[in-house]
Design a protein around this motif. Sequence first.
Motif, PDB file in Angstrom:
ATOM      1  N   ALA A  42    -100.440  49.616 -27.168  1.00  0.00           N
ATOM      2  CA  ALA A  42     -99.766  48.602 -26.417  1.00  0.00           C
ATOM      3  C   ALA A  42     -98.703  49.037 -25.739  1.00  0.00           C
ATOM      4  N   ILE A  43     -97.903  48.325 -24.935  1.00  0.00           N
ATOM      5  CA  ILE A  43     -96.363  48.542 -24.300  1.00  0.00           C
ATOM      6  C   ILE A  43     -95.761  47.427 -24.902  1.00  0.00           C
ATOM      7  N   VAL A  44     -94.493  47.591 -25.191  1.00  0.00           N
ATOM      8  CA  VAL A  44     -93.662  46.545 -25.860  1.00  0.00           C
ATOM      9  C   VAL A  44     -92.395  46.575 -25.066  1.00  0.00           C
ATOM     10  N   PHE A  45     -92.339  45.369 -24.292  1.00  0.00           N
ATOM     11  CA  PHE A  45     -91.231  45.340 -23.344  1.00  0.00           C
ATOM     12  C   PHE A  45     -90.158  44.508 -24.245  1.00  0.00           C
ATOM     13  N   GLU A  46     -88.821  44.997 -24.347  1.00  0.00           N
ATOM     14  CA  GLU A  46     -87.624  44.608 -24.993  1.00  0.00           C
ATOM     15  C   GLU A  46     -86.882  43.711 -23.767  1.00  0.00           C
ATOM     16  N   THR A  47     -86.505  42.453 -24.278  1.00  0.00           N
ATOM     17  CA  THR A  47     -85.450  41.543 -23.430  1.00  0.00           C
ATOM     18  C   THR A  47     -84.249  41.601 -24.403  1.00  0.00           C
ATOM     19  N   ASP A  48     -83.278  40.800 -23.881  1.00  0.00           N
ATOM     20  CA  ASP A  48     -82.403  40.314 -24.740  1.00  0.00           C
ATOM     21  C   ASP A  48     -82.685  39.778 -25.906  1.00  0.00           C
TER      22      ASP A  48
ATOM     23  N   LYS B 252     -86.630  41.436 -14.030  1.00  0.00           N
ATOM     24  CA  LYS B 252     -85.030  41.164 -14.405  1.00  0.00           C
ATOM     25  C   LYS B 252     -84.695  41.177 -15.809  1.00  0.00           C
ATOM     26  N   LEU B 253     -85.673  40.416 -16.400  1.00  0.00           N
ATOM     27  CA  LEU B 253     -85.587  40.278 -18.000  1.00  0.00           C
ATOM     28  C   LEU B 253     -85.692  41.563 -19.014  1.00  0.00           C
ATOM     29  N   VAL B 254     -86.624  42.537 -18.470  1.00  0.00           N
ATOM     30  CA  VAL B 254     -86.883  43.499 -19.208  1.00  0.00           C
ATOM     31  C   VAL B 254     -85.824  44.827 -19.165  1.00  0.00           C
ATOM     32  N   LYS B 255     -85.108  44.847 -20.422  1.00  0.00           N
ATOM     33  CA  LYS B 255     -84.251  45.811 -20.549  1.00  0.00           C
ATOM     34  C   LYS B 255     -84.632  47.361 -21.047  1.00  0.00           C
ATOM     35  N   SER B 256     -85.682  47.466 -21.494  1.00  0.00           N
ATOM     36  CA  SER B 256     -86.380  48.651 -22.100  1.00  0.00           C
ATOM     37  C   SER B 256     -87.775  48.297 -22.597  1.00  0.00           C
ATOM     38  N   TYR B 257     -88.670  49.417 -22.703  1.00  0.00           N
ATOM     39  CA  TYR B 257     -89.832  49.450 -23.259  1.00  0.00           C
ATOM     40  C   TYR B 257     -90.055  50.503 -24.018  1.00  0.00           C
ATOM     41  N   TYR B 258     -91.201  50.406 -24.963  1.00  0.00           N
ATOM     42  CA  TYR B 258     -91.860  51.589 -25.648  1.00  0.00           C
ATOM     43  C   TYR B 258     -93.269  51.364 -25.972  1.00  0.00           C
ATOM     44  N   ARG B 259     -93.999  52.528 -26.146  1.00  0.00           N
ATOM     45  CA  ARG B 259     -95.490  52.337 -26.445  1.00  0.00           C
ATOM     46  C   ARG B 259     -95.646  52.375 -28.142  1.00  0.00           C
ATOM     47  N   THR B 260     -96.384  51.700 -28.412  1.00  0.00           N
ATOM     48  CA  THR B 260     -96.753  51.515 -29.789  1.00  0.00           C
ATOM     49  C   THR B 260     -97.295  52.846 -30.450  1.00  0.00           C
TER      50      THR B 260
END
Length: 98
Positions: free
Chosen positions: A61-67, A45-53
Amino acid sequence: MRHLMALMFLVIFCSLQLTTSAPVGPDLAKSTCCSEFSNAQIPLKLVKSYYRTDSSCFKPAIVFETDKRKICVDPETSWVNHHITKVDKRITKTQSKI
């Protein structure tokens, strides 16, 4: 002699400007690499989006973006693919409503 020194200073200054400039793009912030991975499972529920390095990074790596922050995780971790699938579905639902 002063003109020669001034000319040399100008050439060196211009050369520094050329060598220190970097390309600027819209995803420049997303091009950073991860040096460490988080071991904690992030609540979905905290993960807003993600991207791969970027592929040029030493560790993929995967970078999970939260608020509040960006968290690097190992793409080989079992729960990461589940989170990616759920976030993709959430984003697709949101875009189809628009």
